[in-house]
Scaffold this motif. Sequence first.
Motif, PDB file in Angstrom:
ATOM      1  N   PHE A 579      -3.810 -35.924  33.609  1.00  0.00           N
ATOM      2  CA  PHE A 579      -4.562 -34.783  32.630  1.00  0.00           C
ATOM      3  C   PHE A 579      -3.233 -33.851  32.758  1.00  0.00           C
ATOM      4  N   CYS A 589      -8.958 -37.176  29.609  1.00  0.00           N
ATOM      5  CA  CYS A 589      -9.850 -37.351  30.902  1.00  0.00           C
ATOM      6  C   CYS A 589     -10.931 -36.622  30.688  1.00  0.00           C
ATOM      7  N   CYS A 590     -10.959 -35.736  29.807  1.00  0.00           N
ATOM      8  CA  CYS A 590     -12.346 -34.945  29.903  1.00  0.00           C
ATOM      9  C   CYS A 590     -13.220 -35.488  29.453  1.00  0.00           C
ATOM     10  N   ARG A 593     -15.147 -38.463  31.379  1.00  0.00           N
ATOM     11  CA  ARG A 593     -15.825 -37.842  33.197  1.00  0.00           C
ATOM     12  C   ARG A 593     -16.533 -36.909  32.376  1.00  0.00           C
ATOM     13  N   CYS A 672     -13.369 -28.189  37.281  1.00  0.00           N
ATOM     14  CA  CYS A 672     -12.651 -29.737  38.586  1.00  0.00           C
ATOM     15  C   CYS A 672     -11.968 -29.525  39.200  1.00  0.00           C
ATOM     16  N   CYS A 675      -8.354 -29.033  37.978  1.00  0.00           N
ATOM     17  CA  CYS A 675      -8.237 -28.250  36.686  1.00  0.00           C
ATOM     18  C   CYS A 675      -8.176 -26.321  36.430  1.00  0.00           C
ATOM     19  N   TRP A 690      -7.234 -24.819  33.235  1.00  0.00           N
ATOM     20  CA  TRP A 690      -6.766 -25.273  32.473  1.00  0.00           C
ATOM     21  C   TRP A 690      -5.108 -24.511  32.092  1.00  0.00           C
TER      22      TRP A 690
HETATM   23 FE1  SF4 Z   1     -10.039 -34.463  34.405  1.00  0.00          FE
HETATM   24 FE2  SF4 Z   1     -12.501 -32.943  35.257  1.00  0.00          FE
HETATM   25 FE3  SF4 Z   1     -10.107 -32.096  34.381  1.00  0.00          FE
HETATM   26 FE4  SF4 Z   1     -11.306 -32.206  32.769  1.00  0.00          FE
HETATM   27  S1  SF4 Z   1     -11.376 -30.949  34.039  1.00  0.00           S
HETATM   28  S2  SF4 Z   1      -8.732 -33.331  32.933  1.00  0.00           S
HETATM   29  S3  SF4 Z   1     -11.978 -34.254  33.676  1.00  0.00           S
HETATM   30  S4  SF4 Z   1     -10.336 -34.138  35.907  1.00  0.00           S
END
Ligand code: SF4
Length: 707
Positions: A579, A589-590, A593, A672, A675, A690
């Motif tokens: 990611f 990924c989001c 998951r 997560c 992130c 992020w």
């Molecule tokens: Fe993956 Fe979680 Fe990061 Fe989204 S927040 S990219 S689901 S690890």
Amino acid sequence: MIAPLNAEREPAMNVQLSGCLRPFAPDAARALVRVVVVGHVDHGKSTLIGRLLHEAGGLPEGKLATLAAVSARRGMPFEWSFLLDALQTERDQGITIDTSQIRLRTPARDVVLIDAPGHAEFLRNMITGAAQADAALLLVDAAEGAREQTRRHGYLLHLLGVRQVAVVVNKMDRLGFDPDRFRAIEAEMTAALAGLGLTPAAVIPVSARTGDGVARHASATAWYRGPTVLAMLDAFSPAKAPADLALRLPVQAIYKFDHRRIIAGRLESGRIGVGDEILVMPAAKPARVRSIESWPAPAPSPAPRAATAGQSVGITLDREIFVERGHVICAAARPAAPAKRLRARVFWLDRQPLAVGGEIVARIGTASSPAVVRTIEDAVDPGLLASDGADVIEQNHVGEIGIELRQPLATDAHAADPNSGRIVLEFGGRIAGGGLVLATETADAHAPSGRRARDQAFVGTRTARMDLDADALGAMASALAPVLAALSPAQRIASLRRELAGKIVFTTSFGLEDQVILHLISQQDDNIDIVTLDTGRLFPETYALWAQAERHYGRTIRAVYPRHDDLEALVARQGIDGFHRSREARIACCNVRKVEPLERALAGARGWIAGLRAEQSAHRRDMALVAAEPDRALIKLNPLFDWTREQLLAFVSANDVPVNPLHARGFASIGCAPCTRAIAPGEPERAGRWWWEEEQKKECGLHARSS
Ligand code: SF4
């Protein structure tokens, strides 16, 4: 000896325990959960119940050995179902028990297993209030899969409003515990239940015969990560105790006593105390409780200051307002609805079928009103669990009716309060039916005309069906917005619960907002499904808080996981931490998951509660306190939308709310682990999510659809 667990809830089902089962003394400190066991007659129900009794230690010493010896003498292998047959025989001989209710103990719960051999009778008992089930085990034969009757049993649970369902896939040993066969049934049952607005709490592979999956996992099911049946019984949420529901005191009589006007009745739910603000419904007259009276005068001890559900009381109010028998004293913050029209699911007993236009008398609590049947839908023969296809309800059949009341009655939807949400129907001077209130509509809902009329009609109208189009959902959200804006977060949640029949889901990621909402929901128990999306990448602190929160609030927080195959494909494609590479990879990924699991979590839901606040980011400022989500056919509520971070912190410390220790280390938002980072002083709240992406692109897609 007689051992009724709760005589008031089970008038028809007191249970005598003697020689056959170990005497069961319910423990007041332990939660009691009633679980109905349904399934096709050949799918191994008796075997499962017999095995559960044994595994939970509910059989007296030697009982099993005796039965095994009898089987051996007859040259037959021992079967667990013999146990229930033996109980049945003893009952038939007048020796023992009503085998339709079997009691056992799990590590955390007292459990009543309700065997439902004749579902017509069970349906009648449930609808008329003679029996209650808080949860269900739905049995499926692994070799046969879901048969027509299995689907009908799912429909039965839907009719009864049993929301907690675990599917038990039995006889897995005969298929060598084949994971592919299990997953096929899991997918089939999950889809079938989703069509009824139900999400299984678990789908469990078992062999009741060998005991695998009942109290322990089999080595042959190492591929299965969910609970055993016994652990599932432990995880079901018990029904809320009447004392923990909102105050409902139906007025039975008014007595004039020297200078006092004493209002007498039995507290059906909630608590009342001197000084409490109340509303007298259906007229919504406000007052305060001046005193709680007792006879004879309690001297030398002081007069009581409070009373709780189950007590009969006399109270006086601080002002002269009109109160009469049939009115209901309610908590001012959570009053009953003043219904002028309502929808109910009823069991009809009279020989003359109930038809549209039929004139009946509706009774709720101590109140009654003449009423006219305006609509009849979904008339069902409970023996067949098949639709009658008729617009009348025949004798001993079930159906949904819409009725118009000549005078408003104070009531709740049955899902919110089983007591005040129960209706009795009279026809020709006799009791002719009874049932559950599904939705209400208030007296003023049809005063104005046009679009405004439709908007206002939604306020105070519980929508059991969400076959509302985008326009109607939008209208409902617009109507709710100004009403909810004036309320506290707790009242907002309670109002949404009142307005929407059916499933409401609260999604938590264990952030500060989520913990406050969890606290509010747990305080008032609004029958809301609490769900977390376990992405598999959460912080260890978050997993620890999850367990702590469940213990603290006594609530199950249901996990929804990413689909195994999707996850494998994602990691194969972009690596475990792919990611970071691009925004597309992060969104992929989001999606796997979080977003796809969210859709499963919300399947069949009418409402969604989330913890968004306007001040969290510029993007969130454009969202709303309450919004329609037409794609998901639901209404979304952000009850803390207008709260500041300071308000959150003050609430948490004043109410001892358990919070994520990461907050103390500078994490403003919890997501997560790879992130999410702590933020520096002065950074915006969402700066830690992020952080390598541009500010305006920082949402993961979970909250992208509010309109
Ligand atoms: Fe993956 Fe979680 Fe990061 Fe989204 S927040 S990219 S689901 S690890």
